[in-house]
Design a protein around this motif. Sequence first.
Motif, short mmCIF file in Angstrom:
data_model
loop_
_atom_site.label_atom_id
_atom_site.label_comp_id
_atom_site.label_asym_id
_atom_site.label_seq_id
_atom_site.Cartn_x
_atom_site.Cartn_y
_atom_site.Cartn_z
N ASP A 1 10.41 -9.05 -8.94
CA ASP A 1 10.21 -9.72 -7.66
C ASP A 1 11.16 -9.11 -6.63
O ASP A 1 12.38 -9.11 -6.83
CB ASP A 1 10.48 -11.22 -7.78
CG ASP A 1 9.48 -11.90 -8.71
OD1 ASP A 1 8.41 -11.33 -8.96
OD2 ASP A 1 9.79 -13.01 -9.21
N CYS A 2 10.61 -8.62 -5.53
CA CYS A 2 11.41 -7.92 -4.52
C CYS A 2 11.50 -8.72 -3.24
O CYS A 2 10.50 -9.26 -2.76
CB CYS A 2 10.77 -6.56 -4.19
SG CYS A 2 10.63 -5.44 -5.58
N GLN B 1 0.83 -1.21 0.00
CA GLN B 1 0.00 0.00 0.00
C GLN B 1 0.86 1.26 0.00
O GLN B 1 0.59 2.21 -0.73
CB GLN B 1 -0.93 0.00 1.21
CG GLN B 1 -1.83 1.23 1.27
CD GLN B 1 -2.85 1.15 2.39
OE1 GLN B 1 -2.99 0.13 3.05
NE2 GLN B 1 -3.57 2.24 2.61
N GLY B 2 1.92 1.25 0.82
CA GLY B 2 2.80 2.41 0.87
C GLY B 2 3.44 2.71 -0.47
O GLY B 2 3.50 3.87 -0.91
N LEU B 3 3.91 1.68 -1.15
CA LEU B 3 4.52 1.87 -2.47
C LEU B 3 3.48 2.35 -3.48
O LEU B 3 3.75 3.25 -4.28
CB LEU B 3 5.16 0.57 -2.95
CG LEU B 3 6.45 0.15 -2.25
CD1 LEU B 3 6.87 -1.24 -2.70
CD2 LEU B 3 7.57 1.15 -2.51
N ALA B 4 2.30 1.74 -3.45
CA ALA B 4 1.25 2.13 -4.39
C ALA B 4 0.88 3.60 -4.24
O ALA B 4 0.72 4.34 -5.22
CB ALA B 4 0.02 1.25 -4.19
N ALA C 1 12.27 -2.01 -6.53
CA ALA C 1 10.96 -1.38 -6.73
C ALA C 1 11.11 -0.06 -7.48
O ALA C 1 10.31 0.27 -8.36
CB ALA C 1 10.29 -1.14 -5.38
N THR C 2 12.15 0.70 -7.16
CA THR C 2 12.41 1.96 -7.86
C THR C 2 12.71 1.71 -9.33
O THR C 2 12.24 2.44 -10.22
CB THR C 2 13.58 2.71 -7.19
OG1 THR C 2 13.22 3.02 -5.84
CG2 THR C 2 13.89 4.00 -7.93
N GLN C 3 13.49 0.68 -9.61
CA GLN C 3 13.83 0.35 -11.00
C GLN C 3 12.58 -0.07 -11.77
O GLN C 3 12.39 0.32 -12.93
CB GLN C 3 14.86 -0.77 -11.02
CG GLN C 3 16.23 -0.35 -10.51
CD GLN C 3 17.21 -1.51 -10.38
OE1 GLN C 3 16.83 -2.67 -10.54
NE2 GLN C 3 18.46 -1.21 -10.08
N SER D 1 1.43 -4.10 -15.38
CA SER D 1 2.73 -4.51 -14.86
C SER D 1 2.57 -4.85 -13.39
O SER D 1 1.76 -4.23 -12.69
CB SER D 1 3.79 -3.42 -15.04
OG SER D 1 5.08 -3.91 -14.71
N VAL D 2 3.34 -5.82 -12.93
CA VAL D 2 3.22 -6.32 -11.55
C VAL D 2 4.53 -6.10 -10.80
O VAL D 2 5.60 -6.44 -11.31
CB VAL D 2 2.87 -7.83 -11.53
CG1 VAL D 2 2.85 -8.35 -10.10
CG2 VAL D 2 1.52 -8.07 -12.21
N LEU D 3 4.42 -5.53 -9.61
CA LEU D 3 5.53 -5.46 -8.67
C LEU D 3 5.20 -6.43 -7.53
O LEU D 3 4.20 -6.25 -6.83
CB LEU D 3 5.72 -4.05 -8.12
CG LEU D 3 6.87 -3.89 -7.11
CD1 LEU D 3 8.22 -4.11 -7.78
CD2 LEU D 3 6.84 -2.51 -6.46
N ALA D 4 6.03 -7.46 -7.38
CA ALA D 4 5.76 -8.50 -6.39
C ALA D 4 6.69 -8.34 -5.19
O ALA D 4 7.91 -8.20 -5.36
CB ALA D 4 5.94 -9.88 -7.02
#
Length: 594
Positions: free
Chosen positions: A183-184, A74-77, A192-194, A147-150
């Motif tokens: 995948d993080c 949630q924070g990243l979103a 995540a920044t990349q 796009s998915v950030l996992a």
Amino acid sequence: MKLQVINSPFSEEQVKLLNELLPKLTVEQKFWLNGYLSAPQATIDGIVEEVPTAVTPVTKTVTILYGSQTGNSQGLAEKYASTLKQNDVEVTIASLAKFKPNNLKKTTNLLLVVSTHGEGEPPDQAIQFYDFLHSKRAPKLDHLHYSVLALGDSSYEFFCKTGQDFDEQFAKLGATRIAPRVDCDLDYDEPATQWFSSVQQELIQHTNDTPVPEQTTVVQGKSTYSRKNPFTAEVLENINLNGRGSNKETYHIELGIEGANFSFEPGDSIGIQPENEESLVDALLTSLQFDGQEKVTVFDESLTVKEALQKKLEITVLSKPLLQKISTFTVHKDFSKLLEDDTARKEYIYGRDLLDVIEDFAPFTWDAQQFVTLLRKIPARLYSIASSQKANSDEVHLTIGKVSYETNGRVRQGVCSGNIAERIQVGDTLSIYVHPNQNFRLPEQEDTPIIMIGAGTGIAPYRAFLEEREELGINSKSWLFFGDQHFMTDYLYQTDCQRWLASGTLSQMDVAFSRDTDKKVYVQHKIEEHAAAIYDWLEQGAVIYVCGDEKTMAADVDRTIHRLIEQQGQKTAEEAKAFVNELKQQKRYQRDVY
């Protein structure tokens, strides 16, 4: 680029002024100016002093969805949504629990930030959306770009599985990737920044044909302290809550936070940046036959090997990915067999650390630099806040249980809990930051009944809940179920609980001490005893909270709640499951499990 006077409607003086101004304009200012000059002449002539409210025409719309258990997703979103909005992208942001799956048909650009919970499972708020997307009802998504950030933890076997599942299913349904999935691990900032940078390039730069700022700073709250820049907090109190003769050590920690400008609510956590035990590091260096003073580069920083292993790198947790990396530096036959046998590998990993691997499978062909490059950063340890900021403005309290066990002939301790139990004294300091958790919150309506279920250190957030209610004078219906081993030695915060019961801050409490009788009694047994009353509270709109160990206590409680709803509500198993999922969707069943 300078304007040319030839064939230009501007005078030399105007060209000079334009050439001085244009290089100084930001991208947003150029967009605004372009839109302003494109407006009808009458509109422009009519503007004297009033600043137009119109801004750059929106060229992209993006939906950002998040599935979060502890708040990271949630924070990243929210951070990414803010950044895109600053670049004139129209953004809709929502939890997967709130997003209607049928709206996928109307969505063109979708960014999904999602964590993996437990053994490869979706977080609670993502379950229904996950099930829908993998069902026969899922629509074709040929129009969708995504796009998915996992987010995940590589010490678990099914690392980032939820994100991988979403990514693959979107593709199967015909959607097109905006940027590849990333995948993080627990230290997710850089990857995540990349990922977001790649997404930005597609959503903004390629659309507007204008440069994208490398990074936009998003200010969150007043504090300048964060996970990457922790606050140094003084230890004001460190008390073992368990009585003499207890099998446990549970510490009540009070930390001074004056000057940190932290802002937190009951349900949030504190992250502590731990260090590895020096004796373990020394033993590891001896086994590796490395000079502890040799210099290595770790995360772009030059350190001695000993500093790197003690302060920067994780050495106490084994995982399949780590063992696979190590395998390239050994030809030990037993090590190869271990990797090939999943059952044997899991049995070996359980309770062991890196020193075991070095001692059991030497020799290895690495040098110090190669070795440290294999390891990840020591992840911060999160602990539920056990105090209300309204009641203790310059302090934050934590409840930390010491982890200690013996495996393979050696006593092991938790990296952070062992340090606090064995070495941290009043006056020492800890590096901390606030970790918000929007998924574990008191109800917005003060008269909403609450049912709090926890065992051991799982009582911590409820101490914060009840301190907050006491401070605000809230006396609506509240019920606490607490469990531990022995009444005499393990009744954590008993005095506080008695005070809250006497004042009406807490209206009901049931306790279960599992080892005081021949028959073990746990909190789920107390829930079963009061099944009818609990169901009645649920019908009145009560919110259920569960905090504690995920694999045992929380899982047993979850099964009990399903069975309770099935029996008391005269529902089938499927209807009870749907009822529980609906509670989760409405944030009436919230879990903080570990």
